[in-house]
Design an enzyme around this catalytic site. Structure first.
Site, PDB file in Angstrom:
ATOM      1  CE1 TYR A  72      -4.279   1.332   0.349  1.00 28.16           C
ATOM      2  CE2 TYR A  72      -3.352   2.710   2.078  1.00 28.16           C
ATOM      3  CZ  TYR A  72      -4.385   2.411   1.209  1.00 28.16           C
ATOM      4  OH  TYR A  72      -5.514   3.187   1.191  1.00 28.16           O
ATOM      5  CG  MET A 185     -19.501  -1.180   5.369  1.00 31.32           C
ATOM      6  SD  MET A 185     -18.482  -0.994   6.819  1.00 31.32           S
ATOM      7  CE  MET A 185     -19.414   0.328   7.559  1.00 31.32           C
ATOM      8  NE  ARG A 208     -23.489 -14.122  -1.691  1.00 33.78           N
ATOM      9  CZ  ARG A 208     -22.496 -13.333  -1.248  1.00 33.78           C
ATOM     10  NH1 ARG A 208     -22.249 -13.248   0.033  1.00 33.78           N
ATOM     11  NH2 ARG A 208     -21.762 -12.638  -2.088  1.00 33.78           N
TER      12      ARG A 208
END
Ligand SMILES: C/C=C/C(=O)SCCNC(=O)CCNC(=O)[C@H](O)C(C)(C)COP(=O)(O)OP(=O)(O)OC[C@H]1O[C@@H](n2cnc3c(N)ncnc32)[C@H](O)[C@@H]1OP(=O)(O)O
Lengths: 372, 372
Positions: A72, A185, A208
């Protein structure tokens, strides 16, 4: 003379300790399991430009992991703050704190018991306590949030969602966007904000077993259409369905945190001149852009990085934080599918570390909740 | 009554023929070898809003091939103009013509012997003669061009080069760009225009036995740095060399007609916030954009399509055509590495077709030159 001064200062600051704090730290980059350790350290009385805070909750974000791995670009400094024997960084970038003690300079701004969030990155949020420069704290209104989960995750995901919808292209009421990772989120915040702004959305999630339940959940939050990645890949059906869904409307924006073939496929359903904003690469694949979409459809592929946006627009970012606070207050936003993981502040170092490692390994959004 | 009128009109227009013309036509999309055919047709006297022209030269552009294959979104209509038995389109989009006869409406604008280029696409330039709406012709100044090669290729490649340098990002004197396909016709025009504007360039070409000769040639035209795709792929060397070359300067623009891994690799050497403009996909591969370049380096990936730009900025495009004419006049631009392929106007249909097919198959830029 100068040595004497330093020695005195160091002595005076470490002598007024308030007890042992704990943190998750690392001294070299790598696999979290291998490089993270729990450390215990003293927190002195805060100086006049500092605020002493205890952490209430700290989320685990993918970028925190990338930072530990060393991949990062934004990196905390390795210092001796929490470990005198080994320069270390405390992991974590986002967190909700409670003010405990306030240095003279910030007496008017903060008071004990008040909630605040970390206003800058690289401060190390995976810890129980710290003294922090008062300018790095953003006070938040406790009463705005249904729980600490919302406040603890305020500064990254919902702000990213807000910026993606408001600062990439000009969307008007009734315009469409298409997004992958729609149950992340950010994805969920995007769905809820889009409902508020009047934008319509095609949302892609991974298939799923309980897919219908997830589809219903996202729709109940405001998603217009929810499809699986497998449905997205069925080009024949999609080419027929998308025009039916959008009814002459335009898909002006793509929101992508997955990259790879899912993002490339989404791009095919974006309208001429639309922009795809990639803010994550969860598939760990590059984005294979079809040349025809660049040349003939004039699609634009951009990135979005909330950390950079924040540093370039600090004042506007503060406003967004307070807007998001309002969205929680009035119920426009609510946090779903997040899990609070309890951790005793005075847990032993092994338990402290294991709790974080398990949360990192686990599925879904985890927020460590520090308990007194 | 209406049938009678039509019949008369059709009779009157085909009755005043000026001799047989020839064209390369197709009636279905596919491999040029399989779908192209040579046709002979009569050209009537032009009507009052038309100009009768004979073609001097018509280039073969990759987009002409894409169009025949049916993979190009801009498509000519299939009509009975050149073949009454089978609706057909004449191939080719770019061409230099000589005015032969002028309809009343354009008497002041055009005169016999004058040169002009096709001002719109989909008119079919792979032919010897046609009547054309005067508004679709752009007169050019014969004396500006060293040869017909420059005039015949005026409207696509140098104009693309001009737009890529002037209308994608704001480049200032001393700024850098990186381009692939640097020895393509666009690439060479870009190099020459960049020299004129004071921009510096890293130019990528495919490796070949006489690579040093090509490098020298491009440098003599104004290229700052020329490397092979293999040199580009040597990341260790490149990471050291590029900063040495640019000396703190910025690579603000990428120009890409290849796509695939070459374009993705070029992107790694572009500066923060830079834009890659893709205008071709000669590798026939998508552009695998590394996600980190989008998020952390804020690179932007756009496309450029001269056909669309032209239709959106018709007046500005005319100005660019005249600027490019000036660049040829004053020697800023010169055409290199193009090949004029002679073709007798009265060649038999087989020869006519074979000449085009061989040129399509051949290596390098080919321009068919029609000889009386
Ligand atoms: C200076 C001048 C520049 C130019 O002219 S630009 C073209 C330059 N040509 C080259 O670079 C040659 C080498 N490259 C290539 O051939 C390249 O393949 C190409 C650049 C063509 C096309 O690029 P791609 O390889 O990305 O595209 P495909 O050949 O797979 O085409 C499919 C894609 O193109 C679009 N497309 C294709 N045909 C049409 C139509 N008819 N209508 C609308 N949209 C269309 C459409 O989005 C299609 O998607 P699907 O509907 O899912 O199939």
């Amino acid at each position: 003379m100068s040595f004497f001064k330093t020695a005195v200062r160091r002595f005076s600051s470490t002598s007024i300790t308030r007890g042992m704090a704990k943190a998750i730290a690392y001294s070299e980059y790598g696999n979290p399991k291998e490089v993270l350790r729990a450390v215990s350290y003293n927190v002195p009385k805060c100086s006049k430009n500092q605020v002493n805070v205890r952490f209430l909750a700290s989320p685990i974000n993918p970028s925190d992991i990338n930072q530990i791995q060393g991949v990062y670009p934004s990196k905390p400094p390795f210092t001796n703050d929490v470990c005198s024997s080994k320069p270390s960084a405390v992991a974590g970038n986002e967190g909700l704190v409670e003010v405990v003690d306030v240095g003279d300079q910030f007496k008017g701004t903060f008071s004990p018991g008040q909630w605040a969030i970390l206003g800058s990155v690289n401060l190390g949020s995976w810890r129980t306590e710290m003294n922090i420069d008062g300018r790095s704290l953003v006070p938040v209104d406790k009463s705005a949030f249904p729980s600490i989960a919302e406040a603890a995750t305020l500064s990254v995901n919902p702000c990213t969602a807000y910026c993606l919808l408001q600062h990439v292209v000009q969307l008007n009421k009734g315009d469409w966007f298409i997004q992958d990772g729609a149950n992340s989120m950010v994805g969920i915040a995007t769905i809820q904000l889009a409902k508020h702004f009047g934008y319509k959305s095609i949302n892609v999630v991974r298939n799923r077993p309980d897919i219908e339940k997830l589809k219903e959940q996202l729709k109940s939050l405001g998603a217009t259409i929810v499809i699986t990645d497998e449905e997205l890949m069925d080009r024949k059906t999609m080419k027929q369905k998308v025009p039916e869904w959008i009814q002459g409307g335009e898909v002006k924006l793509g929101i992508d945190c997955v990259s790879g073939r899912v993002a490339a496929e989404m791009a095919k359903y974006m309208s001429k001149g639309a922009t795809m904003a990639t803010f994550g690469g969860m598939s760990r694949q590059p984005l294979p852009v079809p040349v025809s979409l660049l040349i003939f459809k004039n699609l634009k592929f951009h990135g979005f990085w909330v950390t950079k946006w924040k540093s370039e627009h600090p004042e506007e970012f503060l406003k967004i934080i307070h807007k998001v606070e309002d969205f929680y207050r009035n119920g426009t936003l609510k946090t779903v599918n997040t899990e609070l993981v309890s951790l005793k502040e005075d847990a032993d170092e092994k338990t402290f570390l294991d709790t974080f490692l398990n949360a990192i390994e686990g599925h879904g959004k985890k927020i460590i909740k520090f308990e007194h």
